[in-house]
Motif scaffolding. Structure first.
Motif, PDB file in Angstrom:
ATOM      1  N   GLN A   3       3.048  20.053  -0.149  1.00  0.00           N
ATOM      2  CA  GLN A   3       1.914  20.546   0.640  1.00  0.00           C
ATOM      3  C   GLN A   3       0.611  20.361  -0.135  1.00  0.00           C
ATOM      4  O   GLN A   3      -0.402  19.921   0.408  1.00  0.00           O
ATOM      5  CB  GLN A   3       2.101  22.030   0.975  1.00  0.00           C
ATOM      6  N   THR A   4       0.668  20.689  -1.431  1.00  0.00           N
ATOM      7  CA  THR A   4      -0.511  20.551  -2.271  1.00  0.00           C
ATOM      8  C   THR A   4      -0.960  19.097  -2.348  1.00  0.00           C
ATOM      9  O   THR A   4      -2.144  18.781  -2.189  1.00  0.00           O
ATOM     10  CB  THR A   4      -0.198  21.069  -3.693  1.00  0.00           C
ATOM     11  N   THR A   5       0.013  18.220  -2.562  1.00  0.00           N
ATOM     12  CA  THR A   5      -0.328  16.804  -2.687  1.00  0.00           C
ATOM     13  C   THR A   5      -0.881  16.251  -1.385  1.00  0.00           C
ATOM     14  O   THR A   5      -1.917  15.595  -1.362  1.00  0.00           O
ATOM     15  CB  THR A   5       0.922  16.003  -3.094  1.00  0.00           C
TER      16      THR A   5
ATOM     17  N   GLN B  71      -3.953  23.890  -8.754  1.00  0.00           N
ATOM     18  CA  GLN B  71      -3.572  25.249  -9.130  1.00  0.00           C
ATOM     19  C   GLN B  71      -3.920  26.231  -8.019  1.00  0.00           C
ATOM     20  O   GLN B  71      -3.154  27.146  -7.728  1.00  0.00           O
ATOM     21  CB  GLN B  71      -4.265  25.643 -10.433  1.00  0.00           C
ATOM     22  N   ALA B  72      -5.086  26.028  -7.399  1.00  0.00           N
ATOM     23  CA  ALA B  72      -5.489  26.927  -6.325  1.00  0.00           C
ATOM     24  C   ALA B  72      -4.499  26.855  -5.177  1.00  0.00           C
ATOM     25  O   ALA B  72      -4.105  27.876  -4.611  1.00  0.00           O
ATOM     26  CB  ALA B  72      -6.884  26.576  -5.837  1.00  0.00           C
ATOM     27  N   SER B  73      -4.087  25.629  -4.837  1.00  0.00           N
ATOM     28  CA  SER B  73      -3.149  25.457  -3.727  1.00  0.00           C
ATOM     29  C   SER B  73      -1.785  26.044  -4.070  1.00  0.00           C
ATOM     30  O   SER B  73      -1.206  26.811  -3.298  1.00  0.00           O
ATOM     31  CB  SER B  73      -3.024  23.979  -3.381  1.00  0.00           C
ATOM     32  N   LEU B  74      -1.282  25.708  -5.260  1.00  0.00           N
ATOM     33  CA  LEU B  74       0.014  26.250  -5.672  1.00  0.00           C
ATOM     34  C   LEU B  74      -0.076  27.770  -5.798  1.00  0.00           C
ATOM     35  O   LEU B  74       0.874  28.484  -5.492  1.00  0.00           O
ATOM     36  CB  LEU B  74       0.440  25.633  -7.010  1.00  0.00           C
TER      37      LEU B  74
ATOM     38  N   PHE C 141       0.806  -1.215   0.000  1.00  0.00           N
ATOM     39  CA  PHE C 141       0.000   0.000   0.000  1.00  0.00           C
ATOM     40  C   PHE C 141       0.844   1.272   0.000  1.00  0.00           C
ATOM     41  O   PHE C 141       0.717   2.098  -0.895  1.00  0.00           O
ATOM     42  CB  PHE C 141      -0.995  -0.039   1.162  1.00  0.00           C
ATOM     43  N   PRO C 142       1.745   1.434   0.988  1.00  0.00           N
ATOM     44  CA  PRO C 142       2.554   2.650   0.948  1.00  0.00           C
ATOM     45  C   PRO C 142       3.429   2.746  -0.306  1.00  0.00           C
ATOM     46  O   PRO C 142       3.487   3.797  -0.942  1.00  0.00           O
ATOM     47  CB  PRO C 142       3.436   2.553   2.199  1.00  0.00           C
ATOM     48  N   VAL C 143       4.064   1.645  -0.654  1.00  0.00           N
ATOM     49  CA  VAL C 143       4.943   1.675  -1.829  1.00  0.00           C
ATOM     50  C   VAL C 143       4.138   2.054  -3.079  1.00  0.00           C
ATOM     51  O   VAL C 143       4.522   2.930  -3.849  1.00  0.00           O
ATOM     52  CB  VAL C 143       5.629   0.302  -2.043  1.00  0.00           C
ATOM     53  N   GLY C 144       2.990   1.389  -3.246  1.00  0.00           N
ATOM     54  CA  GLY C 144       2.162   1.643  -4.424  1.00  0.00           C
ATOM     55  C   GLY C 144       1.645   3.066  -4.456  1.00  0.00           C
ATOM     56  O   GLY C 144       1.676   3.729  -5.495  1.00  0.00           O
ATOM     57  N   VAL C 145       1.174   3.552  -3.301  1.00  0.00           N
ATOM     58  CA  VAL C 145       0.619   4.901  -3.258  1.00  0.00           C
ATOM     59  C   VAL C 145       1.706   5.938  -3.552  1.00  0.00           C
ATOM     60  O   VAL C 145       1.510   6.856  -4.350  1.00  0.00           O
ATOM     61  CB  VAL C 145      -0.060   5.184  -1.895  1.00  0.00           C
ATOM     62  N   PHE C 146       2.893   5.755  -2.963  1.00  0.00           N
ATOM     63  CA  PHE C 146       3.955   6.720  -3.216  1.00  0.00           C
ATOM     64  C   PHE C 146       4.424   6.669  -4.674  1.00  0.00           C
ATOM     65  O   PHE C 146       4.702   7.704  -5.275  1.00  0.00           O
ATOM     66  CB  PHE C 146       5.126   6.513  -2.260  1.00  0.00           C
ATOM     67  N   ALA C 147       4.463   5.459  -5.230  1.00  0.00           N
ATOM     68  CA  ALA C 147       4.838   5.349  -6.644  1.00  0.00           C
ATOM     69  C   ALA C 147       3.837   6.093  -7.507  1.00  0.00           C
ATOM     70  O   ALA C 147       4.206   6.821  -8.435  1.00  0.00           O
ATOM     71  CB  ALA C 147       4.915   3.878  -7.055  1.00  0.00           C
ATOM     72  N   ALA C 148       2.564   5.922  -7.185  1.00  0.00           N
ATOM     73  CA  ALA C 148       1.525   6.577  -7.983  1.00  0.00           C
ATOM     74  C   ALA C 148       1.590   8.090  -7.830  1.00  0.00           C
ATOM     75  O   ALA C 148       1.421   8.833  -8.803  1.00  0.00           O
ATOM     76  CB  ALA C 148       0.148   6.069  -7.578  1.00  0.00           C
ATOM     77  N   ILE C 149       1.856   8.552  -6.603  1.00  0.00           N
ATOM     78  CA  ILE C 149       1.992   9.997  -6.386  1.00  0.00           C
ATOM     79  C   ILE C 149       3.146  10.536  -7.218  1.00  0.00           C
ATOM     80  O   ILE C 149       3.026  11.546  -7.909  1.00  0.00           O
ATOM     81  CB  ILE C 149       2.249  10.316  -4.892  1.00  0.00           C
ATOM     82  N   TYR C 150       4.262   9.809  -7.189  1.00  0.00           N
ATOM     83  CA  TYR C 150       5.425  10.233  -7.970  1.00  0.00           C
ATOM     84  C   TYR C 150       5.056  10.338  -9.448  1.00  0.00           C
ATOM     85  O   TYR C 150       5.361  11.334 -10.111  1.00  0.00           O
ATOM     86  CB  TYR C 150       6.562   9.227  -7.772  1.00  0.00           C
TER      87      TYR C 150
END
Lengths: 292, 250
Positions: A184-186, A173-176, A85-94
């Motif tokens: 922070q945005t992510t 875009q709003a956050s950035l 789960f963590p590995v997959g989620v971080f890979a997807a975020i990347y």
């Protein structure tokens, strides 16, 4: 006027035929599912009892219960999810938030897809050579959990990716635009919005992991082990493998047939419960995202 | 002295040139409306002013844009600081999935402000600035999604104001709103221009005429004409502008 009527009629008939076919197919699928379920329930319900789910197997696995297999499967699910789960989620975020479109992204994507297509027995062999032998974990929950984790990694990555992509770009875009950094945005905006859908990935992986046999064959599964695992370096029984054993190579296949169906039923119930649980979790977080 | 000044700006999406040689200046405390048919480049231009187009892969910008005499496309520009100074409001109200209070506080928190009193004070001031205080003062801890579309959009403006920018970019801020909410936002723009320099993209001619001091007409990636709003809407210098504002095309 007449030809118009004809056209309308023709359209209606085509529409009805198409609609009829789709309806029939949908019902057929549901019916098929029910037949399979009913078959297993009818054959297996007879052996289900409190003892069956809480006792050790006895008498060459023809009597007693399947408790260690249930516990083993739960341990394996947990171990694989904790890894994947963590590995997959971080890979997807990347992949969705950080990498720019280009060949690196393409290669990673292609590899993830390829990983999803690798037969599960190959994962089993890989897990055996890497985790069991090379890293010296031996036949253990750790080795089996990691192998299963690798197996479901593509599922987690893909569903997480889809959920992140579904978050409207203007939130980012709003956050950035307020001077927030990408992280922070992510973490504060994108992930909370995507979280309910990411849970779906978790649901799918739990179902997949609890039913897999081949990857645990050489990495963790015990033929007969009438005690509970006490650490992640222990071997364990697991429901799908136990089912395989008592249905094909047990001490007395005829005698344990009913137990095989009972085991199958328990396996299905575990998957069902985890799906319901995850669904409830998803709904809860879906609401929380809105209420938060 | 100009607050914002663009000099010979070209912009490309991959091979496609979206903006051709745009030179346009805006004074402090004025409202500039960018008008033109869909795909004319007005939103692209707006998004250059806070470097939002940086987020799109395979884009290229030529020329220079100055805000307070600083070239914002220089290598040593701090993009986070730029965006703090140049707030943005979007087409669709997009409050974060947080409480009303936290939506406005978000910009302060991500910029490292932790003092509760400062945050509280800025949140209240910002919500008051957008004339939303009376409507939300009793439900600051409720989800921002419980507000109506118009209220959400004003909240998004408050969110942008909380970090005290000096420029406010608005990308069709009322296109998803009903007429009453729209007129509230327009009133707000009148109020806000006393303190901020506002650039607004709009498809609504009447809106441009109502809220802006200057109007720039874009067509096919080119700046056709820019003048006082009154002039543009009464006696534009160029035929194309007249055709567009009278509704003959676009």
């Amino acid at each position: 006027m007449n030809s118009e009527n004809k056209l309308a009629r023709k359209k209606r008939i085509t529409q009805n035929i198409a609609f009829g076919i789709f309806t029939a197919i949908s019902y057929a699928i549901v019916a098929l599912l029910f037949v399979i379920l009913a078959f297993i329930v009818v054959k297996g319900i007879g052996v289900i009892s409190w003892e069956f789910i809480t006792a050790m197997p006895t008498n060459g696995m023809t009597e007693g219960g399947i408790f260690p297999a249930i516990v083993g499967t739960l341990c394996l699910v947990l171990a694989s999810i904790i890894f994947a789960f963590p590995v997959g989620v971080f890979a997807a975020i990347y992949m969705t938030e950080y990498v720019k479109d280009g060949w690196i992204k393409k290669v990673i994507k292609q590899m993830t897809n390829n990983l999803a297509g690798v037969p599960s027995i190959v994962f089993g062999l890989f897990g055996m050579s890497l985790f069991v032998n090379k890293l010296g974990f031996g036949d253990s929950i750790l080795a089996g959990g990691l192998t299963l984790g690798l197996l479901v990694l593509p599922v987690v990555i893909r569903t997480t990716e889809e959920s992140l992509k579904a978050v409207d770009a203007t939130f980012r875009q709003a956050s950035l635009g307020l001077g927030a950094t990408k992280w922070q945005t992510t973490s504060k905006v994108v992930l909370p919005i995507a979280f309910p859908n990411i849970i779906t990935g978790l649901i799918l992986s739990i179902g997949r992991v609890s039913g897999e046999t081949a990857p645990i064959l050489f990495t963790v599964a015990a033929y007969f082990l009438p005690k509970l695992p006490s650490s992640i370096f222990d071997q364990a029984m697991a429901l799908p493998y136990h089912l395989y054993v008592i249905a094909t190579s047990g001490t007395n296949i005829e005698k344990s047939r009913a137990m095989a169906y009972g085991t199958a039923l328990i396996l299905i119930i575990i998957v069902l419960i985890s799906n319901l649980l995850a669904n409830a979790l998803r709904k809860y977080y879906g609401k929380k995202v809105k209420m938060n | 002295m100009h607050k914002i000044e663009s000099r010979n700006v070209n912009f490309f999406y991959g091979e496609t040139q979206a903006l051709h040689d745009i030179s346009l200046s805006m004074r402090e405390h004025t409202v500039t409306a960018l008008i033109g048919p869909s795909g004319c480049g007005k939103s692209t231009f707006l998004r250059l002013l806070n470097r939002m187009n940086d987020l799109i892969d395979n884009t290229r910008m030529e020329g220079s844009i100055l805000i307070d005499q600083n070239d914002i496309y220089q290598r040593n520009t701090n993009v986070d600081d730029l965006r703090k100074n140049v707030g943005m409001v979007f087409q669709k109200p997009n409050p974060f999935p947080k409480t009303i209070y936290e939506n406005v506080a978000y910009g302060l928190r991500v910029n490292g402000i932790e003092d509760k009193n400062i945050i509280e004070e800025r949140v209240v001031t910002s919500i008051e600035q957008v004339a939303l205080w009376d409507e939300v003062k009793d439900k600051l801890k409720k989800s921002a999604f419980e507000l109506s579309g118009g209220q959400q959009q004003r909240l998004c403006i408050a969110r942008a104001l909380a970090i005290q920018p000096s420029v406010l970019l608005m990308d069709e801020p009322t296109s998803a709103l009903d007429p009453i909410s729209t007129s509230k936002i327009e009133d707000l723009i009148h109020e806000l221009k006393k303190q901020y320099t506002i650039v607004i993209v709009t498809h609504n001619m009447q809106q441009a005429a109502r809220v802006s001091d200057n109007t720039a007409f874009f067509y096919m990636g080119k700046l056709i004409e820019c003048d006082k709003t009154k002039t543009i809407f009464t006696k534009p210098a160029i035929q194309q502008t007249e055709d567009y504002i009278t509704g003959r095309f676009g």
